[in-house]
Design a protein around this motif. Structure first.
Motif, short mmCIF file in Angstrom:
data_model
loop_
_atom_site.label_atom_id
_atom_site.label_comp_id
_atom_site.label_asym_id
_atom_site.label_seq_id
_atom_site.Cartn_x
_atom_site.Cartn_y
_atom_site.Cartn_z
N ARG A 14 0.62 4.24 -2.61
CA ARG A 14 0.24 5.53 -2.16
C ARG A 14 1.42 6.40 -2.74
O ARG A 14 1.11 7.71 -3.25
CB ARG A 14 0.38 5.65 -0.72
N LEU A 56 -5.72 1.62 -4.92
CA LEU A 56 -5.93 1.27 -3.54
C LEU A 56 -7.32 0.36 -3.36
O LEU A 56 -7.43 -0.64 -2.67
CB LEU A 56 -5.84 2.41 -2.55
N VAL A 95 -4.35 6.58 -7.70
CA VAL A 95 -3.91 6.19 -6.36
C VAL A 95 -5.06 5.39 -5.52
O VAL A 95 -5.15 4.39 -5.29
CB VAL A 95 -2.96 6.90 -5.58
N GLU A 148 0.79 -1.19 0.00
CA GLU A 148 0.07 0.05 -0.09
C GLU A 148 0.80 1.24 0.10
O GLU A 148 0.67 2.13 -0.62
CB GLU A 148 -1.13 -0.05 1.14
#
Ligand code: ATP
Ligand code: MG
Length: 765
Positions: free
Chosen positions: A120, A159, A155, A116
């Motif tokens: 990010r 995610l 992003v 993650e």
């Protein structure tokens, strides 16, 4: 890593040690932390041993730590049986990870967090191309790749998709998380490497908690970082992965200093397959008897074969660490185990293919219990001993008897005399065959005076191993050989299974071993003298049903030694002719019925039929024989010597023409050990040329027995004081010079081997 790990015989330096020395000197690291990272998808093999010795060895030598980490990120191929076996093997090899046992699967949550982080940071994205499309978009070594149409997802979208991948919303293959690298990078690994995939598989440790699993490149560097590994050592084929390794760590924001990857050459062995996939295939197709089949290059297989941890560590030390792939000769591994076993294992007697020997002059039902050392005499403490029963019925190995011996045959043959190890000299008098002509039994006589090296000093060239028929125990001997016939199985793109060695396992089902072996526990290793090194199979051997595995054969140095000692082709040719003559006479003896006179010699004097026939072939020959007995020669020695002398004196006529007393003198000297075989031969040749027999005998006495050798050595050393001091200062090569001088001083009659031995004793004194 704890301190009871084995000390290295020597820690040879290598490029990794140089790097570590630098790092420690510059303060980059305070402590070395390495790891051995097996994937639990198979048993460890000898190649892994190289990696284990390297990683644990570095930690040991630098006072650091080595972790055992299971790289268990591919649930479909991994299981707990492999986890157990790997730990057992590492421990057996002599290494200890202490508290540092880890599983990559323990880091799944942390690894997910790093993924993650990359998303990010805009450094990873969820791609939805199919597998084939991903491959096609990647380009080639000469062609840049093309970006995936999903590469520019936001992003937030990445995610969201990644979290739903974890939640199990998608099917396998639908999405994959990829690094956002450089699609035109010259290193293909840098072209958006896949990091996570969907796999709806049960994991041996995490069960069904996860349906996405990290790929090797992502999991490995981060696991190294989590464990604060300093030097992450892997094999050369991962060279291209190093850039990804660094890229991931650089972008994931891991603590500093971050681990670094170093590559070394993997081990490849001749006649051996090392890929776990191929080894698994051998197991699954039942070509071998499981992962621990003694023919497998697995640690479990080598252990069952009789290899010691010390020998494997010595092997790994010896091959060293380099950056160039090469093929190591499997004989080096065999060298390592021989060296280790030779120094310390028990020595016993056993026969693989028993041939019955009846000692006709040994009383029925009686036993002589001999006393024999269990190990070679060495050092101060005398070796332990074991009782060794000798009786009327014995077995020798069938291969130690030849009815028609080739030249240079020092073992048993009709009329020949050999020594039985730790026991007596025997002479073979007759050969018993079945209807098919197969030899089923040898009738021999033993000489009680020759117990313990032979009190009468008579030397024989051959010493055979044997067991008592009634006291020995049956043992199944599994004679292992290489599993593959090709030096490089599978080279040229072929399937290695095409080059399996059909005789990689021969079972000697009728083998017998001396009774002492039945008192030893399974797993005991020993040398069977003249046969090979064995181990009582740790799995299948049991009291009452012994099974032994041949670890390795003994070095067959015999032929080479002969060549070195006896280089003259002339002499070899003479030996060959003599052997042929013996064969011919033995054959004649075996075929036709014996005359009364010959039969009397067989029954009365224990001669073999061939010798008896020869001796009674003419009144002149019988005269030589009778004169010999009257002078004190042994009947078998006189008869064998007579048969052998036909060639020496240039034919049977010449032999018959010899003065009987002269022949008798030489035969008697031979019997008493005043002459050895070659001395007797030379003496007889001199007699045939007209020399007085007593002189001929005196001149041909073995020089080492008369003191002449000592005298010659003393004068050679005195005359060459200069060379002596150079030798003593370390120039041991001069030994050849001294041997040459001494032999010359003795007119060529000294035995070079004995001369060398005595010279060394004098020089090293
Ligand atoms: P295989 O290719 O046979 O499946 P592997 O390399 O996948 O073997 P791993 O369990 O991943 O097996 O190996 C653990 C460690 O042992 C790795 O660091 C690897 O580099 C090392 N290793 C494996 N084979 C050899 C070899 N032949 N020589 C030296 N090291 C090896
Ligand atoms: Mg691997």
């Amino acid at each position: 890593m704890t301190t009871d790990s084995p000390a290295p015989s020597r820690a040879p330096t290598n490029f990794l040690r140089e790097i570590i020395d630098d790092h420690l000197a510059q303060g980059v690291h305070q402590q070395v932390v390495t790891r051995f990272p097996p994937e639990p998808n198979g048993y460890l093999h000898i190649g892994h041993a190289k990696s284990i010795c390297l990683n644990f060895g570095l930690a040991r030598d630098y006072g650091g730590k080595c972790h055992l980490r299971f790289d268990d990120t591919n649930p479909t191929r991994e299981n707990d049986e492999y986890v157990r076996s790997i730990q057992e093997d590492v421990r057996w090899l002599g290494f200890d990870w202490g508290e540092n046992l880890f599983f990559a699967s323990n880091y799944f949550e942390q690894l997910y967090g790093y993924a993650e982080t990359l998303i990010r940071a805009g450094k990873a994205y969820v791609d939805s191309l199919t597998r084939d499309e991903v491959a096609a978009f990647r380009g080639s070594l000469t062609e840049a790749g093309r970006p995936s149409p999903y590469r520019e997802r936001s992003v937030e979208e990445n995610l969201d998709l990644f979290r739903r991948m974890r939640a199990g919303e998608f099917e396998e293959g639908q999405h994959v998380l990829r690094a956002k690298g450089d699609m035109s990078h010259p290193n293909m690994k840098m072209r958006d490497l896949p990091l996570y995939r969907i796999m709806k598989a049960h994991h041996h440790r995490t069960g069904d908690t996860w349906c996405i699993y990290p790929l090797y490149d992502f999991a490995h560097c981060l696991s190294d970082s989590i464990e604060r590994i300093t030097h992450s050592v892997c094999t050369l084929e991962f060279e291209n992965n190093r850039e990804v390794y660094d890229w991931i760590l650089d972008n994931a924001g891991v603590p500093q200093p971050q681990p670094r990857q170093y590559e070394f050459a993997r081990l490849a062995l001749t006649y051996t397959v090392m890929s776990k996939r191929k080894l698994l295939e051998l197991v699954e197709k039942k070509i071998v008897d499981g992962w621990d089949d003694p023919r497998m290059p697995t640690m479990a297989g080598l252990r069952r074969r009789g290899y010691t941890p010390e020998s494997i560590r010595a092997f790994c030390d010896r091959i060293g660490i380099s950056k160039h792939n090469s093929l190591v000769d499997v004989e080096l591994l065999e060298w390592a185990i021989r060296g280790d076993l030779e120094a310390r294992e028990l020595r016993l007697l056993g026969v693989m293919d028993p041939l019955e020997v009846v000692i006709t002059n040994f009383p029925e039902g009686e036993t002589v219990t001999l006393d024999a050392p269990l190990r070679p005499e060495e050092g101060e403490a005398p070796p332990a001993r074991r009782p060794l029963p000798f009786s009327r019925r014995l077995y020798i190995d069938r291969s130690d008897f030849a009815e028609t011996p080739p030249s240079g045959w020092f073992r048993l043959a009709p009329g020949a005399e050999v020594r039985l190890r730790w026991a007596f000299n025997i002479v073979c008098n007759s050969v018993v065959k079945d209807e098919s002509g197969r030899v089923v039994r040898l009738e021999c006589t033993y000489d009680p005076a020759t117990r313990n090296q032979g009190a009468d000093g008579r030397r024989v060239k051959g010493t055979l191993h044997w067991v008592s028929a009634d006291h020995s125990v049956p043992v199944e001997a599994r004679l292992y050989d290489r599993l593959f016939k090709d030096e490089e199985p599978g080279s040229g793109g072929r399937d290695p299974l095409e080059s399996l060695n059909p005789s990689s396992l021969e079972i000697a089902a009728a083998a017998r071993i001396e009774p002492y072996a039945a008192t030893l526990p399974a797993g005991t290793r020993f040398q069977l003298e003249r046969v090979g090194y064995f181990i009582l199979d740790p799995k299948d051997s049991a009291p009452g049903r012994l099974v032994m595995n041949r670890t390795v054969t003994l070095k067959d140095g015999w032929a080479k030694t002969q060549e070195a000692i006896d280089p003259e082709a002339v002499r070899a040719e003479r030996d060959r002719q003599r052997a042929e003559e013996k064969v011919r006479s033995a054959q004649r003896g075996a075929e036709a019925p014996l005359s009364d006179a010959a039969a009397a010699l067989v029954s009365g004097h224990g001669l073999g039929p061939a010798e008896a026939r020869f001796v009674t072939g003419s009144s002149a020959l019988l005269g030589l024989f009778e004169a010999s007995l009257a002078a004190g020669a042994s009947p078998t020695t006189a008869a064998t010597f007579m048969a052998a002398s036909v060639q020496t004196v240039g034919g049977r006529d010449a032999l018959e023409a010899l003065p009987a007393a002269s022949f008798a003198a030489v035969a008697t000297a031979l019997t008493k050990g005043e002459l050895n075989a070659s001395g007797a031969k030379a003496a007889l040749a001199a007699v045939a040329a007209g020399k007085n027999a007593a002189e001929a005998v005196a001149e041909n006495r073995p020089v080492s027995d008369t003191g002449a050798l000592e005298g010659a050595i003393a004068s050679v050393l005195e005359k060459n004081a200069d060379a002596v001091s150079r030798y003593r200062a370390g120039n041991k090569n001069l030994i050849g010079f001294f041997v040459g001088q001494t032999v010359k001083a003795l007119g060529g009659k000294a035995d070079p081997a004995e001369t060398r031995r005595q010279l060394e004793r004098a020089l090293d004194a």
